[in-house]
Design a protein around this motif. Structure first.
Motif, PDB file in Angstrom:
ATOM      1  N   PRO A   1       0.814  -1.254   0.027  1.00 21.17           N
ATOM      2  CA  PRO A   1       0.028  -0.124  -0.113  1.00 21.17           C
ATOM      3  C   PRO A   1       0.665   1.235   0.057  1.00 21.17           C
ATOM      4  CG  PRO A   1      -0.804  -1.434   1.560  1.00 21.17           C
ATOM      5  CD  PRO A   1       0.311  -2.092   1.224  1.00 21.17           C
ATOM      6  N   GLU A   2       1.828   1.510   0.750  1.00 18.95           N
ATOM      7  CA  GLU A   2       2.693   2.497   0.881  1.00 18.95           C
ATOM      8  C   GLU A   2       3.367   2.788  -0.631  1.00 18.95           C
ATOM      9  OE1 GLU A   2       7.316   3.417   2.860  1.00 18.95           O
ATOM     10  OE2 GLU A   2       5.875   2.109   3.775  1.00 18.95           O
ATOM     11  N   ILE A   3       3.940   1.735  -1.044  1.00 22.55           N
ATOM     12  CA  ILE A   3       4.483   1.876  -2.454  1.00 22.55           C
ATOM     13  C   ILE A   3       3.520   2.392  -3.508  1.00 22.55           C
ATOM     14  CG2 ILE A   3       5.389   0.463  -4.377  1.00 22.55           C
ATOM     15  CD1 ILE A   3       6.744  -1.541  -2.269  1.00 22.55           C
ATOM     16  N   TRP A   4       2.381   1.678  -3.406  1.00 21.89           N
ATOM     17  CA  TRP A   4       1.494   2.277  -4.631  1.00 21.89           C
ATOM     18  C   TRP A   4       1.029   3.547  -4.375  1.00 21.89           C
ATOM     19  CZ3 TRP A   4      -2.646  -2.323  -3.839  1.00 21.89           C
ATOM     20  CH2 TRP A   4      -2.066  -3.514  -4.027  1.00 21.89           C
ATOM     21  N   ARG A   5       0.780   4.133  -3.055  1.00 29.52           N
ATOM     22  CA  ARG A   5       0.523   5.694  -2.891  1.00 29.52           C
ATOM     23  C   ARG A   5       1.559   6.445  -3.590  1.00 29.52           C
ATOM     24  NH1 ARG A   5      -1.213   3.696   2.508  1.00 29.52           N
ATOM     25  NH2 ARG A   5      -3.324   3.348   2.468  1.00 29.52           N
ATOM     26  N   HIS A   6       2.683   6.076  -3.115  1.00 29.42           N
ATOM     27  CA  HIS A   6       4.074   6.823  -3.466  1.00 29.42           C
ATOM     28  C   HIS A   6       4.343   6.920  -5.049  1.00 29.42           C
ATOM     29  CE1 HIS A   6       8.218   8.481  -3.835  1.00 29.42           C
ATOM     30  NE2 HIS A   6       8.550   7.611  -4.574  1.00 29.42           N
ATOM     31  N   TRP A   7       4.100   5.684  -5.774  1.00 27.98           N
ATOM     32  CA  TRP A   7       4.190   5.434  -7.193  1.00 27.98           C
ATOM     33  C   TRP A   7       2.929   6.170  -7.602  1.00 27.98           C
ATOM     34  CZ3 TRP A   7       7.831   5.002 -10.365  1.00 27.98           C
ATOM     35  CH2 TRP A   7       7.687   4.502 -11.537  1.00 27.98           C
TER      36      TRP A   7
ATOM     37  N   THR B   1      12.408   3.389 -27.469  1.00 27.89           N
ATOM     38  CA  THR B   1      12.299   2.755 -26.238  1.00 27.89           C
ATOM     39  C   THR B   1      12.171   3.563 -25.313  1.00 27.89           C
ATOM     40  OG1 THR B   1      14.298   0.989 -27.388  1.00 27.89           O
ATOM     41  CG2 THR B   1      13.632   1.099 -24.716  1.00 27.89           C
ATOM     42  N   GLN B   2      11.261   2.874 -24.387  1.00 26.23           N
ATOM     43  CA  GLN B   2      10.860   3.803 -23.080  1.00 26.23           C
ATOM     44  C   GLN B   2      11.215   3.109 -21.853  1.00 26.23           C
ATOM     45  OE1 GLN B   2      10.517   6.898 -21.206  1.00 26.23           O
ATOM     46  NE2 GLN B   2       9.437   7.356 -23.200  1.00 26.23           N
ATOM     47  N   ILE B   3      11.872   3.518 -20.670  1.00 25.65           N
ATOM     48  CA  ILE B   3      12.076   2.745 -19.875  1.00 25.65           C
ATOM     49  C   ILE B   3      11.450   3.009 -18.396  1.00 25.65           C
ATOM     50  CG2 ILE B   3      13.949   1.789 -18.256  1.00 25.65           C
ATOM     51  CD1 ILE B   3      14.431   1.154 -21.246  1.00 25.65           C
ATOM     52  N   ILE B   4      10.730   2.527 -17.945  1.00 25.82           N
ATOM     53  CA  ILE B   4      10.047   2.722 -16.530  1.00 25.82           C
ATOM     54  C   ILE B   4      10.798   1.961 -15.389  1.00 25.82           C
ATOM     55  CG2 ILE B   4       7.921   2.532 -15.201  1.00 25.82           C
ATOM     56  CD1 ILE B   4       6.375   2.866 -17.861  1.00 25.82           C
ATOM     57  N   VAL B   5      11.544   2.638 -14.668  1.00 26.02           N
ATOM     58  CA  VAL B   5      12.331   1.956 -13.402  1.00 26.02           C
ATOM     59  C   VAL B   5      11.403   2.208 -11.968  1.00 26.02           C
ATOM     60  CG1 VAL B   5      14.210   1.573 -11.898  1.00 26.02           C
ATOM     61  CG2 VAL B   5      14.585   2.231 -14.305  1.00 26.02           C
ATOM     62  N   LEU B   6      10.766   1.324 -11.597  1.00 26.11           N
ATOM     63  CA  LEU B   6      10.019   1.292 -10.419  1.00 26.11           C
ATOM     64  C   LEU B   6      10.662   1.669  -9.193  1.00 26.11           C
ATOM     65  CD1 LEU B   6       7.936  -0.206 -12.477  1.00 26.11           C
ATOM     66  CD2 LEU B   6       7.124  -1.545 -10.562  1.00 26.11           C
TER      67      LEU B   6
ATOM     68  N   VAL C   1      -4.902   8.339 -12.040  1.00 23.30           N
ATOM     69  CA  VAL C   1      -4.186   7.363 -11.329  1.00 23.30           C
ATOM     70  C   VAL C   1      -3.955   7.606  -9.808  1.00 23.30           C
ATOM     71  CG1 VAL C   1      -1.867   5.873 -11.808  1.00 23.30           C
ATOM     72  CG2 VAL C   1      -3.428   6.643 -13.627  1.00 23.30           C
ATOM     73  N   PRO C   2      -3.227   8.658  -9.387  1.00 22.70           N
ATOM     74  CA  PRO C   2      -2.890   8.786  -8.195  1.00 22.70           C
ATOM     75  C   PRO C   2      -4.157   8.249  -7.198  1.00 22.70           C
ATOM     76  CG  PRO C   2      -1.977  10.702  -9.290  1.00 22.70           C
ATOM     77  CD  PRO C   2      -2.749   9.833 -10.400  1.00 22.70           C
ATOM     78  N   ALA C   3      -5.306   8.930  -7.396  1.00 21.89           N
ATOM     79  CA  ALA C   3      -6.432   8.766  -6.784  1.00 21.89           C
ATOM     80  C   ALA C   3      -6.710   7.176  -6.808  1.00 21.89           C
ATOM     81  CB  ALA C   3      -7.609   9.422  -7.221  1.00 21.89           C
TER      82      ALA C   3
ATOM     83  N   ALA D   1      -6.744   4.552  -3.363  1.00 24.17           N
ATOM     84  CA  ALA D   1      -8.069   3.955  -3.120  1.00 24.17           C
ATOM     85  C   ALA D   1      -7.523   2.320  -3.168  1.00 24.17           C
ATOM     86  CB  ALA D   1      -9.109   4.064  -4.237  1.00 24.17           C
ATOM     87  N   LEU D   2      -6.922   1.867  -4.052  1.00 23.20           N
ATOM     88  CA  LEU D   2      -6.550   0.468  -3.915  1.00 23.20           C
ATOM     89  C   LEU D   2      -5.494   0.204  -2.669  1.00 23.20           C
ATOM     90  CD1 LEU D   2      -5.745  -0.237  -7.772  1.00 23.20           C
ATOM     91  CD2 LEU D   2      -7.637  -1.113  -6.464  1.00 23.20           C
ATOM     92  N   ALA D   3      -4.674   1.271  -2.273  1.00 21.98           N
ATOM     93  CA  ALA D   3      -3.841   0.975  -1.133  1.00 21.98           C
ATOM     94  C   ALA D   3      -4.672   1.065  -0.140  1.00 21.98           C
ATOM     95  CB  ALA D   3      -2.655   2.099  -1.292  1.00 21.98           C
ATOM     96  N   ASP D   4      -5.432   1.848   0.176  1.00 25.62           N
ATOM     97  CA  ASP D   4      -6.540   1.961   1.341  1.00 25.62           C
ATOM     98  C   ASP D   4      -7.129   0.333   1.462  1.00 25.62           C
ATOM     99  OD1 ASP D   4      -5.889   4.300   1.930  1.00 25.62           O
ATOM    100  OD2 ASP D   4      -7.646   4.990   1.186  1.00 25.62           O
ATOM    101  N   GLN D   5      -7.760  -0.115   0.293  1.00 26.79           N
ATOM    102  CA  GLN D   5      -8.463  -1.364   0.447  1.00 26.79           C
ATOM    103  C   GLN D   5      -7.584  -2.564   0.718  1.00 26.79           C
ATOM    104  OE1 GLN D   5     -10.082  -1.463  -3.814  1.00 26.79           O
ATOM    105  NE2 GLN D   5     -11.858  -2.546  -2.475  1.00 26.79           N
TER     106      GLN D   5
END
Length: 350
Positions: free
Chosen positions: A18-24, A138-143, A175-177, A181-185
């Protein structure tokens, strides 16, 4: 969180989601990435990975039209057949970003689809997916570093890569919202997933995208128990066509119930049937109105990480009860490793 479980990195990683999802959600440049995707020239979106990373693609492709799940294991094994004449947007998932099949897929793309655009999503900033140069767009997304799970079993890496891809390819949303919400769940659900007695066998079933959430859930149990708890997955309607023979009195069965109708009705009908036919087995439903009530306002694919978290929690607790090293259940066996090894690559020649 019990003291026994808190010592394991895998437990900490699944609890940290949950903490990761909120930040990301507050960090990911969704608008910029969607604009880049819109500028590319491709015929179809392919989601590619191996193992859990392939199941991410399965979940998304079951929800989004115009997309396919193409495991890197299939590409590497038969690159000419899979890639010749294709012009996909290749979305590659990789926790380590360095598995043999990841490298082999990059080689195969260079040989057979050198101009096909690539979107690499990885948890490892130093990986081949993050650093290897390509002539293709190419596009890179680093989590975030926190998703580069130290444990054998993928937990936060799986969920965050999945949610990242949904944020880019599903219908536009806040997306942030949504991730908040998923993190809260999930934060509310994690304690409810605890405390299941260790079964002799486990079964996970679902429909649509949740079919493949069931696949990932079953894999988590088998990985974390080092195979001591056999686990089966199937679709809700497919389960009756033979695989139901797997169920014994000491089986724990989880039905991931869809938010859609009539899908939800088939899910709940199966759960009732299993309760009746196998009264000594344990059957539970997770989903809207289920034994564990899980509303899915954003659809089944977005809820998949919440469902899989049930198996992550059980898998750790059952592994610990078996006396295994939860972070490396195959320690000393030299059979499975955190990053798959021992695969010999053969040249992909056009």
């Amino acid at each position: 969180m019990t003291q026994a479980h808190s010592k394991w990195a895998t437990w900490q990683e699944l609890q940290r989601q949950p903490e990761i999802w909120r930040h990301w959600g507050a960090t990911l440049d969704v608008a910029g990435l969607r604009a880049w995707i819109a500028d590319q020239d491709y015929d179809e979106v392919w989601f590619c990975g191996a193992g859990t990373s392939a199941y991410i693609g399965d979940i998304i492709a079951a929800a989004l039209k115009g997309t396919r799940s193409v495991p890197t294991t299939d590409i590497v094994a038969n690159p000419k057949h899979v890639l010749a004449g294709a012009r996909p947007l290749v979305v590659s998932f990789g926790r380590s970003g360095n598995s043999t099949e990841t490298i082999g897929t990059l080689d195969a793309l260079d040989a057979f689809a050198p101009t096909a655009p690539r979107l690499n999503i990885t948890c490892n900033k130093d990986s081949a997916l993050a650093t290897r140069a390509s002539a293709a767009p190419t596009q890179i997304i680093v989590l975030p570093d926190a998703t580069h799970d130290a444990g054998f079993a993928m937990t936060s890496s799986f969920s965050t890569m999945l949610l990242t891809a949904l944020a880019l390819f599903d219908a536009p949303c806040d997306v942030p919202a949504r991730l908040f919400a998923l993190a809260d769940q999930l934060e509310a659900l994690l304690p409810r997933f605890e405390g299941l007695s260790r079964p002799g066998r486990a079964v996970y079933v679902g429909a649509g995208p949740l079919t493949f959430a069931a696949r990932e859930a079953a894999l988590k149990v088998m990985e974390l128990s080092a195979g001591q708890i056999p686990a089966l997955w199937d679709s809700t309607l497919g389960f009756r066509h033979g695989p139901k023979s797997f169920v014994t009195d000491d089986t724990h069965i989880t039905v991931f119930a869809s938010p859609d109708h009539p899908t939800h009705d088939y899910d709940t009908d199966l759960a009732r049937e299993l309760h009746s036919q196998f009264p000594l087995a344990t059957t539970q439903t997770i989903g809207p109105g289920g034994d564990i009530d899980l509303p899915m306002p954003f659809g089944a694919a977005w809820a998949a990480p919440l469902c899989v978290a049930a198996a992550q929690v059980s898998g750790v607790q059952w592994s610990d009860a078996l006396g295994l090293n939860v972070d490396d259940p195959f320690s000393g066996q030299n059979t499975l490793s955190r990053v798959v090894s021992g695969v010999k690559l053969y040249p992909a020649v056009a």
